[in-house]
Design a protein around this motif. Sequence first.
Motif, PDB file in Angstrom:
ATOM      1  N   GLU A   1       0.825  -1.203   0.000  1.00 38.99           N
ATOM      2  CA  GLU A   1       0.000   0.000   0.000  1.00 38.99           C
ATOM      3  C   GLU A   1       0.860   1.255   0.000  1.00 38.99           C
ATOM      4  O   GLU A   1       0.518   2.251  -0.660  1.00 38.99           O
ATOM      5  N   SER A   2       1.976   1.218   0.713  1.00 42.13           N
ATOM      6  CA  SER A   2       2.856   2.385   0.756  1.00 42.13           C
ATOM      7  C   SER A   2       3.458   2.680  -0.612  1.00 42.13           C
ATOM      8  O   SER A   2       3.654   3.840  -0.986  1.00 42.13           O
ATOM      9  N   ARG A   3       3.730   1.636  -1.370  1.00 46.69           N
ATOM     10  CA  ARG A   3       4.326   1.810  -2.700  1.00 46.69           C
ATOM     11  C   ARG A   3       3.285   2.167  -3.758  1.00 46.69           C
ATOM     12  O   ARG A   3       3.632   2.492  -4.891  1.00 46.69           O
ATOM     13  N   GLY A   4       2.008   2.058  -3.423  1.00 44.91           N
ATOM     14  CA  GLY A   4       0.971   2.295  -4.423  1.00 44.91           C
ATOM     15  C   GLY A   4       0.914   1.175  -5.450  1.00 44.91           C
ATOM     16  O   GLY A   4       0.590   1.383  -6.622  1.00 44.91           O
TER      17      GLY A   4
ATOM     18  N   THR B   1      -0.268  -1.743  -7.708  1.00 49.52           N
ATOM     19  CA  THR B   1      -1.584  -1.926  -8.323  1.00 49.52           C
ATOM     20  C   THR B   1      -1.797  -3.365  -8.786  1.00 49.52           C
ATOM     21  O   THR B   1      -0.871  -4.173  -8.808  1.00 49.52           O
TER      22      THR B   1
END
Length: 330
Positions: free
Chosen positions: A181-184, A186
């Motif tokens: 989630e921190s890295r985004g 997908t």
Amino acid sequence: MTTDTPPTGSSPLRDSARRTLQLEQQAIATLIERLDGAFDRACELILACRGRVVVTGMGKSGHVAGKVAATLASTGTPAFFVHPGEASHGDLGMITPGDVVLALSNSGETAEVTALLPLLKRMDVPLISMTGRPGSTLARHADAHLDAGVEREACPLDLAPTSSTTAALALGDALAVALLESRGFTAEDFARSHPGGSLGKRLLLRVADLMHQGSRLPSVPLGSPLRDALLEITRQGLGFTCVVDDDGRLSGVYTDGDLRRTLDQHSNLTDLKVDDVMTRPGKRVNADILAAEAVRIMEDNRITALAVVDDDGRPVGALHMHDLLASGVI
């Protein structure tokens, strides 16, 4: 003759299973209460890592470490597993400056793991430990310690690693998801690391990768006798043909379904033109859309084939449901 046993009720075997699951559930619930700044520190070390996360552990902790490494690698954090025993006999060369080491040991005193501490310190490689004992050697020498301790094992002898390995596995998942989630990260990122899986195919394959084109594109011009359209459908075997105007743009399609309707409505097909009975304007898609989106369009419209057109509306390909099935998209 046998009968199915209802899932409810009681038996010594099911009672044992329920105790095990309850103890492991409690072990995971306890982890939530113990999450603190050390977890943030572990995430920060990994996010700042210029190399890879090297995950290590011995015995059952080693098996968990291998799974944690695989989960990290598949969710955007480059990682791999190194056996601590092999590391002391040459595989330490797999660890380089810029890496981060994540070491798992329930006791925090596993000899093969603690033997790596002096070498890691000399290399100035950050160490994240995951143990069941915050006061252990491994925990005290770590840059960040994740407490995966459990009150007791699910094993009735309190010996076999059960609750402790479940807790470590869950905490490893929590770490991987927080980093994801921190890295985004997908779904498309996930698919790129799983190109052989069904998810990868759904998210990576586009219509252009699967469509029939060139000489395999069924097409007849406006004004063609219906007989010519039927011969083209038979020749290409895709269940339909495109019908194009003088500029090569798609005017409509004629399908197997249209033929059934034609037979129902017309007693004489000899003088019919394809223009008279085709479907206008016909379902169409662009070549660059995801194959999974083409599946949705086919399902919504209850059709088995689509014309593929360019930005000017000229047919460039044809896509059939069989192509999607064969590719694994559905």
